[in-house]
Design an enzyme around this catalytic site. Sequence first.
Site, PDB file in Angstrom:
ATOM      1  N   LYS A   1       0.853  -1.193   0.000  1.00  0.00           N
ATOM      2  CA  LYS A   1       0.000   0.000   0.000  1.00  0.00           C
ATOM      3  C   LYS A   1       0.885   1.237   0.000  1.00  0.00           C
ATOM      4  O   LYS A   1       1.804   1.351   0.826  1.00  0.00           O
ATOM      5  CB  LYS A   1      -0.880  -0.011   1.250  1.00  0.00           C
ATOM      6  CG  LYS A   1      -2.288   0.505   1.066  1.00  0.00           C
ATOM      7  CD  LYS A   1      -3.058   0.403   2.387  1.00  0.00           C
ATOM      8  CE  LYS A   1      -4.524   0.671   2.220  1.00  0.00           C
ATOM      9  NZ  LYS A   1      -5.244   0.680   3.500  1.00  0.00           N
TER      10      LYS A   1
HETATM   11  O1  G3P Z   1      -7.723   1.575   5.775  1.00  0.00           O
HETATM   12  C1  G3P Z   1      -8.149   2.449   4.800  1.00  0.00           C
HETATM   13  C2  G3P Z   1      -9.461   3.091   5.143  1.00  0.00           C
HETATM   14  O2  G3P Z   1     -10.492   2.128   5.063  1.00  0.00           O
HETATM   15  C3  G3P Z   1      -9.502   3.737   6.502  1.00  0.00           C
HETATM   16  O3  G3P Z   1     -10.646   4.521   6.562  1.00  0.00           O
HETATM   17  O4  G3P Z   1     -11.720   6.572   7.436  1.00  0.00           O
HETATM   18  O5  G3P Z   1     -12.083   4.364   8.596  1.00  0.00           O
HETATM   19  O6  G3P Z   1      -9.856   5.486   8.758  1.00  0.00           O
HETATM   20  P1  G3P Z   1     -11.085   5.257   7.914  1.00  0.00           P
END
Ligand code: G3P
Length: 218
Positions: A83
Amino acid sequence: MKFFVDTADVAEIKQLAASGLLDGVTTNPSLVAKSGRPMREVIAEICALVRGPVSAEVAATDYDGMLTEAHVLREIARNVTIKVPLTPDGLRACRRLADDGTMVNVTLCFSPAQALLAAKAGATFVSPFVGRLDDIGEHGMGLIADIMTIFRQYPYLKTEVLVASVRSPMHVVEAAKLGAHVATLPPAVLRQLFNHPLTDKGLAAFLADWKKAGLSIA
Ligand code: G3P
């Protein structure tokens, strides 16, 4: 649509993998930090639990540093997906890794233009963050619609749209309606997909009638 789970919590992954519905895992530096475990150790354990792609994010922000870290991470297991952030250095590293045959997930995507760049860089996956756009009053799912419209104009683009930053089952449903390839879900959201009160009510009624009739199968 493929379902990935967005966590580095091995206990959660183990439990959800048993459902047979898990196609992969995504992690990020915040999720690995939350696990409290060394990066290579937790990624190795996750890769042994799930056969599909497991995203492990580099922490370096420069091209050379990203490649150095990527070479360490991809040695962990065949299903490691590197990633990288959607930055000039990240996309340059993406191109180099993709040319080497390494799976790459380009993350922190917030615009259609960024997604097009990630696809041109040979990304295996691009991760548009819908929830974080919603959080600031923008239309996260509108981004997915725009990206899918663009990608459909160019069938030679092989990058899969991995809907990330998912906050609810409705994000999953709307993304599926748009034909997104993957959604990565927090464990709680993945579990919510099963739930409907009429399912519970209907099953209770079936079992009550069955018991009342004194029936058995075996
Ligand atoms: O891991 C990538 C993404 O899904 C994280 O999103 O906004 O829940 O931190 P968030």
